[in-house]
Design a protein around this motif. Structure first.
Motif, PDB file in Angstrom:
ATOM      1  N   ILE A  10       0.542  -1.341   0.001  1.00 48.74           N
ATOM      2  CA  ILE A  10       0.247   0.094   0.078  1.00 48.74           C
ATOM      3  C   ILE A  10       0.887   1.174  -0.089  1.00 48.74           C
ATOM      4  CG2 ILE A  10      -1.546   1.316   1.289  1.00 48.74           C
ATOM      5  CD1 ILE A  10      -2.905  -1.159   0.046  1.00 48.74           C
ATOM      6  N   GLU A  11       2.028   1.102   0.785  1.00 50.54           N
ATOM      7  CA  GLU A  11       2.919   2.438   0.988  1.00 50.54           C
ATOM      8  C   GLU A  11       3.260   2.545  -0.702  1.00 50.54           C
ATOM      9  OE1 GLU A  11       5.678   1.130   3.887  1.00 50.54           O
ATOM     10  OE2 GLU A  11       4.591   1.879   5.444  1.00 50.54           O
ATOM     11  N   GLY A  12       3.771   1.645  -1.297  1.00 55.38           N
ATOM     12  CA  GLY A  12       4.339   1.856  -2.456  1.00 55.38           C
ATOM     13  C   GLY A  12       3.083   2.407  -3.604  1.00 55.38           C
ATOM     14  N   ILE A  13       2.176   1.993  -3.337  1.00 59.12           N
ATOM     15  CA  ILE A  13       0.983   2.654  -4.269  1.00 59.12           C
ATOM     16  C   ILE A  13       0.431   3.975  -3.938  1.00 59.12           C
ATOM     17  CG2 ILE A  13      -1.604   2.093  -4.586  1.00 59.12           C
ATOM     18  CD1 ILE A  13      -1.373  -0.716  -4.099  1.00 59.12           C
ATOM     19  N   VAL A  14       0.617   4.414  -2.565  1.00 57.62           N
ATOM     20  CA  VAL A  14       0.432   5.663  -2.431  1.00 57.62           C
ATOM     21  C   VAL A  14       1.518   6.847  -2.679  1.00 57.62           C
ATOM     22  CG1 VAL A  14       0.257   7.357  -0.313  1.00 57.62           C
ATOM     23  CG2 VAL A  14      -1.220   5.032  -0.282  1.00 57.62           C
ATOM     24  N   ALA A  15       2.587   6.141  -2.551  1.00 50.46           N
ATOM     25  CA  ALA A  15       3.880   6.908  -3.219  1.00 50.46           C
ATOM     26  C   ALA A  15       3.881   7.054  -4.693  1.00 50.46           C
ATOM     27  CB  ALA A  15       5.163   6.185  -2.647  1.00 50.46           C
ATOM     28  N   GLU A  16       3.552   6.278  -5.234  1.00 50.37           N
ATOM     29  CA  GLU A  16       3.491   6.412  -6.811  1.00 50.37           C
ATOM     30  C   GLU A  16       2.182   6.985  -7.140  1.00 50.37           C
ATOM     31  OE1 GLU A  16       3.509   3.369 -10.740  1.00 50.37           O
ATOM     32  OE2 GLU A  16       3.717   2.563  -8.816  1.00 50.37           O
ATOM     33  N   GLY A  17       1.018   6.881  -6.724  1.00 49.70           N
ATOM     34  CA  GLY A  17      -0.204   7.424  -7.163  1.00 49.70           C
ATOM     35  C   GLY A  17      -0.099   9.166  -6.622  1.00 49.70           C
ATOM     36  N   GLY A  18       0.427   9.339  -5.561  1.00 45.17           N
ATOM     37  CA  GLY A  18       0.410  10.778  -5.446  1.00 45.17           C
ATOM     38  C   GLY A  18      -1.059  11.443  -4.581  1.00 45.17           C
ATOM     39  N   GLY A  19      -2.107  10.653  -4.848  1.00 39.52           N
ATOM     40  CA  GLY A  19      -3.437  11.055  -4.500  1.00 39.52           C
ATOM     41  C   GLY A  19      -4.608  10.208  -4.825  1.00 39.52           C
ATOM     42  N   TYR A  20      -5.477  10.457  -4.628  1.00 40.62           N
ATOM     43  CA  TYR A  20      -6.780   9.414  -4.839  1.00 40.62           C
ATOM     44  C   TYR A  20      -7.086   9.704  -6.044  1.00 40.62           C
ATOM     45  CZ  TYR A  20     -11.407   7.015  -5.007  1.00 40.62           C
ATOM     46  OH  TYR A  20     -12.223   6.092  -5.334  1.00 40.62           O
ATOM     47  N   SER A  21      -7.291   8.573  -7.008  1.00 39.16           N
ATOM     48  CA  SER A  21      -7.782   8.278  -8.245  1.00 39.16           C
ATOM     49  C   SER A  21      -8.309   6.912  -8.575  1.00 39.16           C
ATOM     50  CB  SER A  21      -6.595   8.614  -9.224  1.00 39.16           C
ATOM     51  OG  SER A  21      -5.643   7.432  -9.116  1.00 39.16           O
ATOM     52  N   PRO A  22      -9.055   6.844  -9.525  1.00 39.91           N
ATOM     53  CA  PRO A  22      -9.613   5.519  -9.685  1.00 39.91           C
ATOM     54  C   PRO A  22      -8.584   4.298  -9.849  1.00 39.91           C
ATOM     55  CG  PRO A  22     -10.833   7.115 -10.970  1.00 39.91           C
ATOM     56  CD  PRO A  22      -9.635   7.765 -10.443  1.00 39.91           C
ATOM     57  N   ASP A  23      -7.537   4.710 -10.696  1.00 41.86           N
ATOM     58  CA  ASP A  23      -6.345   3.680 -10.774  1.00 41.86           C
ATOM     59  C   ASP A  23      -5.913   3.307  -9.228  1.00 41.86           C
ATOM     60  OD1 ASP A  23      -7.019   3.666 -13.229  1.00 41.86           O
ATOM     61  OD2 ASP A  23      -4.962   4.779 -13.882  1.00 41.86           O
ATOM     62  N   VAL A  24      -5.724   4.298  -8.579  1.00 43.11           N
ATOM     63  CA  VAL A  24      -5.054   4.190  -7.094  1.00 43.11           C
ATOM     64  C   VAL A  24      -6.129   3.217  -6.321  1.00 43.11           C
ATOM     65  CG1 VAL A  24      -4.769   5.164  -4.942  1.00 43.11           C
ATOM     66  CG2 VAL A  24      -3.754   6.151  -7.060  1.00 43.11           C
ATOM     67  N   ALA A  25      -7.537   3.696  -6.619  1.00 37.23           N
ATOM     68  CA  ALA A  25      -8.252   2.856  -5.504  1.00 37.23           C
ATOM     69  C   ALA A  25      -8.489   1.260  -6.115  1.00 37.23           C
ATOM     70  CB  ALA A  25      -9.877   3.242  -5.878  1.00 37.23           C
ATOM     71  N   ASP A  26      -8.225   1.252  -7.389  1.00 41.43           N
ATOM     72  CA  ASP A  26      -8.115  -0.094  -8.047  1.00 41.43           C
ATOM     73  C   ASP A  26      -6.861  -0.815  -7.391  1.00 41.43           C
ATOM     74  OD1 ASP A  26     -10.621  -0.007  -9.668  1.00 41.43           O
ATOM     75  OD2 ASP A  26      -9.260   0.612 -11.413  1.00 41.43           O
ATOM     76  N   ALA A  27      -5.879  -0.329  -7.329  1.00 45.15           N
ATOM     77  CA  ALA A  27      -4.446  -1.008  -6.943  1.00 45.15           C
ATOM     78  C   ALA A  27      -4.866  -1.320  -5.516  1.00 45.15           C
ATOM     79  CB  ALA A  27      -3.417  -0.065  -7.119  1.00 45.15           C
ATOM     80  N   VAL A  28      -5.069  -0.495  -4.543  1.00 41.95           N
ATOM     81  CA  VAL A  28      -5.447  -0.787  -3.173  1.00 41.95           C
ATOM     82  C   VAL A  28      -6.407  -1.848  -3.019  1.00 41.95           C
ATOM     83  CG1 VAL A  28      -6.236   0.469  -0.978  1.00 41.95           C
ATOM     84  CG2 VAL A  28      -4.749   1.757  -2.652  1.00 41.95           C
ATOM     85  N   ALA A  29      -7.542  -1.743  -3.656  1.00 43.15           N
ATOM     86  CA  ALA A  29      -8.479  -2.854  -3.635  1.00 43.15           C
ATOM     87  C   ALA A  29      -7.970  -4.045  -3.956  1.00 43.15           C
ATOM     88  CB  ALA A  29      -9.745  -2.472  -4.438  1.00 43.15           C
ATOM     89  N   GLU A  30      -6.997  -4.086  -4.763  1.00 43.44           N
ATOM     90  CA  GLU A  30      -6.660  -5.657  -5.165  1.00 43.44           C
ATOM     91  C   GLU A  30      -5.745  -6.087  -3.981  1.00 43.44           C
ATOM     92  OE1 GLU A  30      -5.684  -8.816  -7.963  1.00 43.44           O
ATOM     93  OE2 GLU A  30      -7.071  -7.156  -7.871  1.00 43.44           O
ATOM     94  N   VAL A  31      -4.974  -5.281  -3.296  1.00 43.74           N
ATOM     95  CA  VAL A  31      -4.325  -5.637  -2.130  1.00 43.74           C
ATOM     96  C   VAL A  31      -5.135  -6.058  -1.029  1.00 43.74           C
ATOM     97  CG1 VAL A  31      -2.761  -5.020  -0.361  1.00 43.74           C
ATOM     98  CG2 VAL A  31      -2.211  -4.469  -2.670  1.00 43.74           C
ATOM     99  N   ALA A  32      -6.075  -5.197  -0.610  1.00 40.16           N
ATOM    100  CA  ALA A  32      -7.097  -5.477   0.357  1.00 40.16           C
ATOM    101  C   ALA A  32      -7.986  -6.657   0.406  1.00 40.16           C
ATOM    102  CB  ALA A  32      -7.846  -3.919   0.673  1.00 40.16           C
ATOM    103  N   ILE A  33      -8.459  -6.639  -0.743  1.00 43.75           N
ATOM    104  CA  ILE A  33      -9.617  -7.725  -1.076  1.00 43.75           C
ATOM    105  C   ILE A  33      -8.953  -9.165  -0.855  1.00 43.75           C
ATOM    106  CG2 ILE A  33     -11.010  -8.796  -2.597  1.00 43.75           C
ATOM    107  CD1 ILE A  33     -11.811  -5.945  -3.678  1.00 43.75           C
ATOM    108  N   TYR A  34      -7.803  -9.078  -1.422  1.00 45.78           N
ATOM    109  CA  TYR A  34      -7.092 -10.652  -1.224  1.00 45.78           C
ATOM    110  C   TYR A  34      -6.258 -10.722  -0.228  1.00 45.78           C
ATOM    111  CZ  TYR A  34      -9.264 -11.212  -5.833  1.00 45.78           C
ATOM    112  OH  TYR A  34     -10.171 -11.327  -6.586  1.00 45.78           O
TER     113      TYR A  34
END
Length: 225
Positions: A77-101
């Motif tokens: 998640i830290e890597g996704i946040v650092a790369e994303g820079g802020g909330y976006s649909p792509d960031v939400a998709d990436a975080v959700a993929e980690v969290a759901i599984y």
């Protein structure tokens, strides 16, 4: 329609986990603090997501939701946040993929208003059906869970859900334990289930694309950033 008659679909859907997953966390842990018995969970600002669910039409608060993930998932998640820079649909998709599984997670909910069992059960199916639609669990598992809900939550038939009630969940691999704690501290449900469908149904209900919790939970990762 008055504010008292608004739909509780989201609040109920968020809680389909009540008979599915679990927690060994302290029911009295303050919001924002990591509950007890969480040695394997991550630490730091990206270990916890949180949101206050509000029905926007009536501005009525329903419940608070907090989600902690394990150390490995927190690093992702830290890597996704650092790369994303802020909330976006792509960031939400990436975080959700980690969290759901995730196979190491803790979820804590607290109701901030009363909800009846009828409102609860009517709403559970609204979020639950999103999970098989997204291909996360089989349709047969969705039907099994949906048909079992009235039996699982029979203890709420007369009592209902009260302001201050808490639900805590713990996921360790495919071991999922649920505790429902009344506002006065009584444990009304303590159940453990084994199997990936239970885990995926619960986490999917928070992070699947159309869940009303997803944006708030993911956005909280960027608070103060």
């Amino acid at each position: 329609m008055s504010g008292e008659s608004f739909s509780y679909h989201t609040a109920a859907g968020a809680l389909l986990a009540l008979a599915l997953i679990a927690s060994q966390a302290s029911a009295q842990s303050p919001q924002g603090a990591v509950p007890s018995d969480t040695a394997s969970l991550g630490r730091g600002p990206h270990a916890r997501m949180h949101t206050l669910l509000e029905k926007t039409i009536f501005k009525v608060d329903v419940l608070t939701a907090e989600v902690w993930l394990g150390e490995e998932d927190t690093r992702r998640i830290e890597g996704i946040v650092a790369e994303g820079g802020g909330y976006s649909p792509d960031v939400a998709d990436a975080v959700a993929e980690v969290a759901i599984y995730s196979e190491n997670a803790l979820v804590r909910l607290e109701f901030v208003r009363d909800v009846s069992i009828e409102q609860f059960l009517d709403g559970v199916d609204e979020n639950l059906r999103l999970v098989p639609e997204a291909g996360i669990i089989p349709e047969a598992e969705y039907r099994r869970i949906s048909e079992s809900l009235p039996r699982w939550f029979a203890f709420l038939a007369e009592r209902g859900i009260h302001k201050g009630d808490e639900i805590t969940y713990s996921i360790r691999g495919d071991s999922l334990r649920t505790r429902y704690l009344a506002a006065d501290g009584r444990v009304l449900l303590d159940q453990t289930d084994i199997g990936s469908s239970a885990r995926l149904s619960v986490l999917g209900s928070y992070f699947v694309e159309k869940s009303e919790f997803r944006k708030g939970l993911v956005s909280s990762l960027f608070e103060g950033g």
